[in-house]
Design an enzyme around this catalytic site. Structure first.
Site, mmCIF file in Angstrom:
data_model
loop_
_atom_site.group_PDB
_atom_site.id
_atom_site.type_symbol
_atom_site.label_atom_id
_atom_site.label_comp_id
_atom_site.label_asym_id
_atom_site.label_seq_id
_atom_site.Cartn_x
_atom_site.Cartn_y
_atom_site.Cartn_z
ATOM 1 N N TYR A 79 26.986 46.758 42.468
ATOM 2 C CA TYR A 79 27.766 45.544 42.105
ATOM 3 C C TYR A 79 28.562 45.284 43.351
ATOM 4 C CZ TYR A 79 27.025 45.128 36.884
ATOM 5 O OH TYR A 79 26.714 44.785 35.736
ATOM 6 N N ASP A 97 35.535 52.641 39.016
ATOM 7 C CA ASP A 97 35.252 52.340 40.484
ATOM 8 C C ASP A 97 36.477 52.910 41.205
ATOM 9 O OD1 ASP A 97 32.739 51.377 40.029
ATOM 10 O OD2 ASP A 97 33.228 49.459 39.907
#
Ligand SMILES: *[C@@H]1O[C@H](CO)[C@@H](O)[C@H](O)[C@H]1NC(C)=O
Ligand SMILES: [Cu+2]
Length: 555
Positions: free
Chosen positions: A457, A372
């Protein structure tokens, strides 16, 4: 006399109406005093020298951008739609000064380190990514290329993340070279048309060899919670060239079968040599709307004497604690110079990486390892909702960022700070042998929080400061699971969560940087956790229970 009395009464009434109005207006503008003002002054003093850790202000971002634009030989563009073959100013962020310089400033009253920015430019015209250090702020006068020094190598342009400018071109290509020729296939198979759109969700990494830039793109029905609305359709796009006319669709996956080109799929579809899917009605099962009304308002956090912490600029005081904070666009939230009873216990505690690794028979999810920080973690720290994301009375802090934009943006209320009652005494004893006595201590802790929604997410990041002197770094994941269309062999890689939807098995790895300055500190640090997406569609309490249990085991 009578008329004089009438006048006096009339004036009195008018005066009282005006006074009431003034009081009502005056008071209604005030926020409740019980939550905003502290009865007692905080123990310590705010440390102005903590500004060395402060993120760049909106003005500083603008000054750095102006400086870079003045460097004519760099020929930089700041348009969000900058093409891959142009030079794009992608990122401006604080260059955290060297620890030795900061310590000399904090502890030995040395001069403040030079305030500098890190600037990342995608040089589309030459094919390299460059990192510059620009300073000194607030009026930058020089820059140096630190790419070779910091990365020990040249960084090829192919390694850059996809920018808005490139997305515009990718979506155009998908529209013209995939959706248009396959309109009939997509309509018959998935019910896609002008009103029912398919959205792209890309997988990572973009290739299997260094230097490649090939992305599997999976398509999802454009509905709430699209991440659990997969259509049985994926394409592999090669977008290595800086010239989008050179890009190509290298492979396609339709209902578990591979095709080498759009035409190959079309031909097979027409010839009836492919196992066709037939469109089923679009169901809105991924919505976040509550399924039932809550019974009544739940308990609230109240501080009758006001907060016991204080936030000033980027510095926090809380009981025996003090620390400075910031939010990096790439790595996320961080605290520095964390002191307990005036003693530095941590120089730095910061989020560094959130990786998730997936399994699947379908190529999109099967390849996927999301790192990420390569997209940016702090970049997705958006506004926190009072009473849901953090307690109503929490203190909310704005942040400013410059990443893949034309100018720095403000992210209102994107950090929250609050003190939480832990609902259990810190210690207690009830003596009922020989003598009768009781002694107990109320326990509470300070929470420093951001929530970053990175695609599907939502990571909820907490640094928690306990009165025992412990610090906890904690993360909960919520949002939506990543899913893929159910094909033969899928069930080895997860569980079915809806009609033709596989919740893919995956593992999360979370990395923190902990620069501990004393031995006496008890630090709880999660370095990794994993779970399988089981029998649920939305990640909710069940998921959290799994995470909490793992946290307890790691502690
Ligand atoms: C600067 O970049 C633009 C594209 O953004 C290009 O058209 C122009 O030729 C470049 N100028 C120089 C001097 O390289
Ligand atoms: Cu997960």
């Amino acid at each position: 006399m009578n008329s004089l009395l009438k006048w006096a009464v009339g004036l009195l009434v008018l005066f009282s109406v005006l006074l009431n109005l003034a009081l009502i207006v005056g008071y209604s503008r005030r926020t409740p005093t019980c939550a905003t003002r502290s009865v007692h002054a905080p123990k310590g003093k705010h440390e102005a020298r903590s500004r060395v850790f402060a993120d760049l202000s909106r003005d500083e971002y603008a000054q750095v951008q102006d400086y870079m634009l003045r460097q004519k030989e760099l020929n930089i563009s700041t348009r969000q739609s900058t093409r891959p073959d142009e030079n794009f100013l992608f990122l401006i962020d604080l260059r955290v000064p060297a620890k030795s310089e900061v310590l000399a400033h904090l502890d030995a009253h040395g001069p403040a380190p030079r305030r500098e920015a890190t600037v990342v430019v995608f040089h589309g015209s030459t094919g390299f990514i460059k990192e510059y250090v620009v300073g000194p702020l607030p009026k930058p006068s020089d820059h140096r290329d630190v790419t070779a020094q910091d990365y020990k190598a040249e960084l090829p342009l192919s390694a850059r993340p996809v920018t808005i400018g490139e997305y515009i071109l990718i979506f155009k290509l998908l529209e013209q070279r995939v959706f248009l020729p396959l309109a009939k296939v997509l309509h018959e198979s998935f019910g896609a048309d002008h009103k029912h759109r398919l959205n792209a969700f890309e997988q990572m990494p973009r290739g299997v060899r260094s230097g490649e830039r090939k992305t599997w793109i999976s398509f999802f029905r454009d509905q709430s919670g699209m991440y659990i609305q997969p259509a049985g359709f994926e394409v592999l796009l090669n977008h290595l060239s800086t010239d989008p006319s050179q890009w190509s669709v290298e492979r396609l996956l339709y209902n578990g079968q591979y095709f080498e080109s759009v035409n190959a799929l079309l031909d097979a579809y027409r010839a009836g040599s492919v196992q066709k899917l037939s469109a089923s009605p679009w169901e809105d099962y991924g919505s976040l709307k509550p399924r039932s009304r809550p019974l009544q308002v739940g308990p609230q956090l109240v501080s009758p004497e006001g907060p016991r912490y204080s936030v000033s600029h980027n510095h926090v005081l809380y009981m025996d604690w003090s620390f400075a904070f910031g939010l990096s666009s790439l790595t996320g939230m961080r605290v520095f110079d964390v002191r307990f009873k005036d003693e530095r216990v941590l120089y730095e505690l910061s989020v560094q990486e959130a990786m998730s690794v997936y399994g699947s028979v379908t190529p999109g999810m099967g390849m996927t390892k999301f790192l990420d920080s390569s997209i940016g973690i702090g970049r997705f720290a958006h506004e926190l909702v009072r009473g849901v994301d953090c307690p109503y009375e929490a203190t909310y802090v704005d942040t400013y960022r410059y990443i893949d934009v034309a100018e720095a943006g403000r992210y209102r209320n994107s950090i929250c700070v609050f003190e939480l009652s832990l609902g259990q005494p810190l210690r207690r004893h009830f003596a009922d042998f020989f003598s009768h006595s009781y002694g107990g201590m109320v326990n509470s802790a300070l929470v420093f929080r951001t929530i970053t929604a990175i695609g599907n997410y939502d990571y909820m990041w907490d640094f928690i400061f306990y009165q025992s002197g412990a610090v906890e770094a904690k993360v909960h994941a919520t949002g939506y699971i990543s899913s893929s269309f159910l094909v033969a062999g899928s069930l080895k890689h997860g569980h079915q969560v809806a009609h033709n939807v596989l919740g893919n098995i995956h593992t999360h790895f979370i990395n923190f940087k902990v620069d501990l300055d004393v031995a006496a500190l008890r630090l709880i640090c999660l370095s990794s956790m994993s779970h399988m997406s089981q029998l649920y569609v939305l990640q909710s309490e069940l998921y959290q229970t799994v995470v909490v249990k793992r946290e307890q085991r790691l502690q």
